[in-house]
Design an enzyme around this catalytic site. Structure first.
Site, mmCIF file in Angstrom:
data_model
loop_
_atom_site.group_PDB
_atom_site.id
_atom_site.type_symbol
_atom_site.label_atom_id
_atom_site.label_comp_id
_atom_site.label_asym_id
_atom_site.label_seq_id
_atom_site.Cartn_x
_atom_site.Cartn_y
_atom_site.Cartn_z
ATOM 1 C CG HIS A 210 -0.261 0.310 2.494
ATOM 2 N ND1 HIS A 210 0.482 -0.624 3.158
ATOM 3 C CD2 HIS A 210 -0.180 1.445 3.233
ATOM 4 C CE1 HIS A 210 0.994 -0.088 4.246
ATOM 5 N NE2 HIS A 210 0.608 1.168 4.323
HETATM 6 C C1 UD1 Z 1 -2.388 5.273 5.939
HETATM 7 C C2 UD1 Z 1 -1.116 5.763 6.642
HETATM 8 C C3 UD1 Z 1 -0.038 4.697 6.539
HETATM 9 C C4 UD1 Z 1 -0.539 3.350 7.021
HETATM 10 C C5 UD1 Z 1 -1.788 3.001 6.250
HETATM 11 C C6 UD1 Z 1 -2.374 1.669 6.641
HETATM 12 C C7 UD1 Z 1 -0.688 8.175 6.547
HETATM 13 C C8 UD1 Z 1 0.122 9.225 5.915
HETATM 14 N N1 UD1 Z 1 -0.599 6.962 5.997
HETATM 15 O O1 UD1 Z 1 -2.079 5.132 4.573
HETATM 16 O O2 UD1 Z 1 1.063 5.086 7.343
HETATM 17 O O3 UD1 Z 1 0.467 2.371 6.839
HETATM 18 O O4 UD1 Z 1 -2.770 4.032 6.485
HETATM 19 O O5 UD1 Z 1 -3.471 1.369 5.841
HETATM 20 O O6 UD1 Z 1 -1.372 8.445 7.504
HETATM 21 N N2 UD1 Z 1 -9.328 4.500 1.534
HETATM 22 C C9 UD1 Z 1 -10.544 3.898 1.437
HETATM 23 N N3 UD1 Z 1 -11.170 3.518 2.587
HETATM 24 C C10 UD1 Z 1 -10.629 3.723 3.814
HETATM 25 C C11 UD1 Z 1 -9.375 4.343 3.887
HETATM 26 C C12 UD1 Z 1 -8.739 4.723 2.749
HETATM 27 O O7 UD1 Z 1 -11.072 3.684 0.351
HETATM 28 O O8 UD1 Z 1 -11.233 3.334 4.829
HETATM 29 C C13 UD1 Z 1 -8.616 4.899 0.282
HETATM 30 C C14 UD1 Z 1 -8.922 6.305 -0.163
HETATM 31 O O9 UD1 Z 1 -8.932 6.323 -1.544
HETATM 32 C C15 UD1 Z 1 -7.718 7.075 0.313
HETATM 33 C C16 UD1 Z 1 -6.612 6.054 0.207
HETATM 34 O O10 UD1 Z 1 -7.232 4.802 0.514
HETATM 35 O O11 UD1 Z 1 -7.489 8.214 -0.424
HETATM 36 C C17 UD1 Z 1 -5.481 6.303 1.142
HETATM 37 O O12 UD1 Z 1 -5.943 6.449 2.493
HETATM 38 P P1 UD1 Z 1 -5.091 7.319 3.552
HETATM 39 O O13 UD1 Z 1 -5.692 7.166 4.901
HETATM 40 O O14 UD1 Z 1 -4.897 8.683 3.031
HETATM 41 O O15 UD1 Z 1 -3.672 6.633 3.494
HETATM 42 P P2 UD1 Z 1 -3.240 5.091 3.498
HETATM 43 O O16 UD1 Z 1 -2.608 4.787 2.186
HETATM 44 O O17 UD1 Z 1 -4.346 4.191 3.956
#
Ligand code: UD1
Length: 370
Positions: A210
């Site tokens: 991820h």
């Molecule tokens: C975040 C953390 C990362 C951690 C990871 C675990 C930061 C900078 N990054 O990254 O350190 O290892 O979580 O998963 O805080 N999305 C969904 N549903 C959700 C959550 C996210 O669809 O419930 C999608 C969205 O498109 C979103 C993308 O995932 O834009 C990224 O989510 P985000 O929370 O920004 O960062 P992660 O890549 O999950």
């Protein structure tokens, strides 16, 4: 004025926070004279990225959900701050406790710091020394404003000392994520995920991806798929897909190539117990996660980390982890090497014994300001 109850606001926001906050909430719940509130920032919100973990890990329902959701780093961090500040003003806690290195961690620590509330950071001191990782920025900045820094491994103590953090703020307590793993193992044994997927213990690999550096770039993601095409000829690979990776596979035009790989099992994100059963029985785990490097160390399962660096060096020196990077040829070579010559599986980092959360609570209660 002498306050009779110590008040602690605990924060969680994203998936890897939930297995860290669970044993802390449990230990706080058993402590005398402590009132605890749980705030969920809503950074992760999908059923499979959030709710499922609360049920499986017995985490109490959050007292407050800030419901920030997904957005750019600046907007996400800013929104958590805006919405967390009124909670702190109303509750006036003695401590704000944050875990890990996600955007919610830093945002809530910053709010507490500006209001003069003491900050406890669990999983402090880890450093990848790679400032292109958003988590590294979150780690460095959160540690700089924390009052109690709880560290999982000796490298963290060294890093904080080098950065000038006073010794009395730093506590080497072990690893709360491992607390959760050890207390969940027997329940995870009951999971039927292997039967559901039709796979045999030690005859499959598990993959998680991820990190933006792996899944946001078409060349890198393609190179990883190249390795998977070969690895899947040798054993099935189960790939529980983070929403970010699933979206990017489509956006980068790589979906049909991935779907064409026989025995690559792309599945939805799994709950904690199914995932623990899956990793505990794998022949090898390939990952870019931080926490999984630690979990495989305790499970004694070989781990190949698809990154150039790790903020958790003890998983390499005393665990099963090897840093491979993201080049397809290198991944394939490491996979073959680890199948032929498995690492020493007998070592276990000191204090990763299931009691880290209790040590943290003991310190918080002992250093109560009143
Ligand atoms: C975040 C953390 C990362 C951690 C990871 C675990 C930061 C900078 N990054 O990254 O350190 O290892 O979580 O998963 O805080 N999305 C969904 N549903 C959700 C959550 C996210 O669809 O419930 C999608 C969205 O498109 C979103 C993308 O995932 O834009 C990224 O989510 P985000 O929370 O920004 O960062 P992660 O890549 O999950």
């Amino acid at each position: 004025m002498v306050r009779d109850m110590l008040k602690i606001v605990c924060v969680c926001g994203a998936r890897p926070n939930f297995m860290k906050i669970a044993p802390i909430m449990d230990a706080l719940g058993r402590a005398d004279g402590v009132r605890t509130l749980l705030v969920h920032t809503g950074q992760h919100y999908d059923e499979r990225m959030s709710r499922l973990f609360f049920g499986q890990l017995n985490i109490p329902e959050p007292d407050v959900n800030l419901e920030v959701g997904s957005c750019s780093h600046a907007v996400q961090t800013g929104q958590v701050m805006e919405r967390f500040e009124p909670v702190c003003l109303k509750e006036k806690p003695d401590w704000v406790l944050v875990v890990g290195d996600v955007n919610s961690t830093l945002a809530c620590a910053l709010v507490a710091s500006k209001l003069g509330i003491r900050i406890a950071h669990v999983e402090a001191g880890l450093r990848s020394f790679d400032r292109t990782m958003p988590e590294e920025i979150n780690r460095v900045l959160t540690d700089a404003i924390s009052d109690a820094l709880f560290v999982t491994e000796p490298s963290g103590v060294d890093n904080l000392k080098r950065e000038g953090v006073a010794d009395e703020k730093v506590h080497l307590v072990g690893n709360v994520m491992i607390d959760t793993l050890l207390r969940s193992r027997s329940r995870a044994e009951e999971s039927t995920i292997l039967e559901t997927l039709g796979i045999q213990p030690r005859r499959y690999a598990v993959l998680t991806l991820h990190r933006p550096s792996n899944v946001d770039n078409v060349e890198v993601f393609s190179s990883i798929l190249g390795a998977l095409e070969k690895i899947c000829q040798e054993m099935p690979v189960v790939f529980p897909m983070h929403p970010r990776s699933r979206k990017n596979l489509a956006a980068l035009g790589l979906e049909s190539r991935a779907e064409g790989i026989a025995r690559l099992r792309m599945v939805e994100p799994l709950g904690y117990l199914d995932f623990l059963k899956l990793t505990a029985n794998a022949a090898v785990v390939l990952t870019d996660s931080g926490g999984i490097q630690e979990e495989t160390t305790i499970l004694g399962v070989p781990c190949l980390t698809l990154r150039e660096n790790t903020e958790r060096p003890i998983t390499v020196s005393q665990g099963t982890n090897r840093l491979i990077g993201s080049d397809g040829e290198a991944i394939l070579a490491a996979f073959r090497e680890v199948c032929e010559h498995p690492p020493d599986l007998s070592r276990r980092p000191e204090l990763w014994d299931g009691n880290a959360a209790q040590r943290i609570v003991d310190v918080l209660v002992r250093t109560c300001p009143n």
